[in-house]
Structure formats: C-alpha cells, structure tokens
Design an enzyme around this catalytic site. Structure first.
Site, PDB file in Angstrom:
ATOM      1  N   SER A  54      -8.019  -4.051   7.051  1.00 53.07           N
ATOM      2  CA  SER A  54      -9.051  -4.680   7.881  1.00 53.07           C
ATOM      3  C   SER A  54      -9.280  -3.845   9.141  1.00 53.07           C
ATOM      4  O   SER A  54     -10.409  -3.760   9.639  1.00 53.07           O
ATOM      5  CB  SER A  54      -8.626  -6.095   8.274  1.00 53.07           C
TER       6      SER A  54
ATOM      7  N   ARG B  92       0.812  -1.220   0.000  1.00 56.78           N
ATOM      8  CA  ARG B  92       0.000   0.000   0.000  1.00 56.78           C
ATOM      9  C   ARG B  92       0.843   1.267   0.000  1.00 56.78           C
ATOM     10  O   ARG B  92       0.564   2.202  -0.696  1.00 56.78           O
ATOM     11  CB  ARG B  92      -0.920   0.026   1.224  1.00 56.78           C
TER      12      ARG B  92
HETATM   13  P1  ADP Z   1      -4.331  -6.000   6.918  1.00 53.08           P
HETATM   14  O1  ADP Z   1      -4.705  -6.546   8.276  1.00 53.08           O
HETATM   15  O2  ADP Z   1      -3.275  -4.924   6.961  1.00 53.08           O
HETATM   16  O3  ADP Z   1      -5.496  -5.628   6.051  1.00 53.08           O
HETATM   17  P2  ADP Z   1      -3.473  -8.664   5.989  1.00 53.08           P
HETATM   18  O4  ADP Z   1      -2.459  -9.312   6.845  1.00 53.08           O
HETATM   19  O5  ADP Z   1      -4.808  -9.294   5.976  1.00 53.08           O
HETATM   20  O6  ADP Z   1      -3.549  -7.125   6.228  1.00 53.08           O
HETATM   21  O7  ADP Z   1      -2.925  -8.460   4.513  1.00 53.08           O
HETATM   22  C1  ADP Z   1      -2.575  -9.436   3.622  1.00 53.08           C
HETATM   23  C2  ADP Z   1      -1.871  -8.799   2.450  1.00 53.08           C
HETATM   24  O8  ADP Z   1      -2.750  -7.914   1.767  1.00 53.08           O
HETATM   25  C3  ADP Z   1      -0.654  -7.939   2.829  1.00 53.08           C
HETATM   26  O9  ADP Z   1       0.335  -8.143   1.861  1.00 53.08           O
HETATM   27  C4  ADP Z   1      -1.168  -6.536   2.774  1.00 53.08           C
HETATM   28  O10 ADP Z   1      -0.147  -5.603   2.485  1.00 53.08           O
HETATM   29  C5  ADP Z   1      -2.141  -6.655   1.617  1.00 53.08           C
HETATM   30  N1  ADP Z   1      -3.180  -5.647   1.654  1.00 53.08           N
HETATM   31  C6  ADP Z   1      -3.994  -5.338   2.680  1.00 53.08           C
HETATM   32  N2  ADP Z   1      -4.828  -4.328   2.354  1.00 53.08           N
HETATM   33  C7  ADP Z   1      -4.539  -3.990   1.072  1.00 53.08           C
HETATM   34  C8  ADP Z   1      -5.024  -3.005   0.154  1.00 53.08           C
HETATM   35  N3  ADP Z   1      -5.983  -2.153   0.520  1.00 53.08           N
HETATM   36  N4  ADP Z   1      -4.490  -2.951  -1.083  1.00 53.08           N
HETATM   37  C9  ADP Z   1      -3.497  -3.787  -1.436  1.00 53.08           C
HETATM   38  N5  ADP Z   1      -2.974  -4.733  -0.623  1.00 53.08           N
HETATM   39  C10 ADP Z   1      -3.473  -4.835   0.614  1.00 53.08           C
END
Ligand code: ADP
Length: 161
Positions: A130, A92
C-alpha cells in the site's frame, strides 16, 4: 466449516492483497477479510476503515465465500469470536518474515485454536505494498497495475496531489 481470516490495514487494498485473498478463498469454506487499525501506523491512514472496507467489497464481489469486516482490538480475540481456524497472511520477502513470525507466535499464544498460514506472494506482486501505491500515486505516477480497476479512480482522487 473452515473459516479463515485475512487481516491487514489495506490502506488501500492492492492487487497483491487481492491475489492472496483469492487464493485463500480456494482453500477455506469462508474467508473474512478484516480491516484493522495498525497501532504503528495509527493516524497515518489515507482512507477511513469504512472506505477501506468498501474498496475490498467492490473488488471481491464475485467471490461468494469472501466477506469483509473491520475490527479494533486483538486479532486473537477476533478469531475466537468468529470461530476461525486460520489467519492467512501473505509473505513477500525475507523482510516480512521476522515481523510475521513474531505475530504468528503471539497469536497462537493468545488463541491456541488459530493457526497462522502463509501464502507466498506471486512473483508479479512481490514488490507491491500500500505504501508503494501511496508514493507512486502521490507523485502523479500510474498505479493502474497496482490497484484493482474497481477502485482506481477513488484511489487516484484521494492520493494524487
Ligand atoms: P501493507 O501495508 O504492507 O500493504 P497490510 O498490513 O495491509 O500491508 O497487509 C496485510 C497482509 O497482506 C500482510 O500479511 C502482508 O504481508 C500481505 N501483503 C501485502 N502486500 C502483499 C503482496 N503484494 N503480496 C502478498 N501479500 C501481501
């Protein structure tokens, strides 16, 4: 067959995650979205592993080469078990970079057969995580632009206070 893994906590899956999953599905023959327990966020999850997997299944049902799984353990071991050649992560902003860079180097050290591939976030989802969904929804805000329609009601039922 080129297999990629999209790991994350997906607590819950957002439109930003889904965008990365869709784009990865065009680059690889098969994409496995794997829901993992984040050791740093352990016991702080709003949804169980099963609920998070079910949400992802509902949002990816039209993507034929995407499947969902969950795993507790090292991602490098999971990649080996699945014979994956790539770990796909979404980036991001600069703030994601340091941690992702460290994880990518650790994973290739533990499993030299798996490359980490970064997909840049789409501009409309750059701010989305999230945690943002949990905060906005927790205080009664509208998250219909943040999470896929298929799961909106379930997310609201759990997170709205
Ligand atoms: P988070 O809790 O930050 O939403 P996760 O651990 O579930 O993240 O994220 C899984 C992957 O998805 C990570 O590589 C994270 O950088 C990516 N990710 C999360 N949100 C986004 C977004 N809005 N756009 C692109 N990639 C994302």
């Amino acid at each position: 067959m080129k297999i990629a893994i999209c790991p994350g906590s997906f607590d819950p899956v957002t439109n930003g995650h889904l965008d990365v999953i869709k784009r990865a599905s065009k680059l690889f023959d098969k994409v496995i979205v794997v829901v993992m327990e984040n050791i740093k966020k352990k016991n702080q999850s709003s949804f169980t592993l099963e609920e998070r997997m079910d949400f992802i299944n509902r949002c990816t049902k039209d993507l034929d080469n995407v499947e969902t799984d969950s795993y507790v353990g090292l991602l490098a071991d999971y990649a080996k078990m699945k014979e994956a050649t790539a770990i796909v992560k979404g980036l991001r902003a600069v703030s994601d970079f340091e941690d992702e860079f460290q994880q990518a180097l650790t994973n290739i050290k533990l499993n030299p057969d798996v490359e980490t591939v970064f997909i840049t976030a789409s501009s409309e989802y750059m701010y989305l995580s999230s945690s943002v969904v949990k905060q906005v929804c927790g205080y009664g805000g509208n998250v219909s632009d943040f999470v896929p329609n298929e799961i909106l009601r379930d997310v609201e039922n759990r997170l709205k206070r």
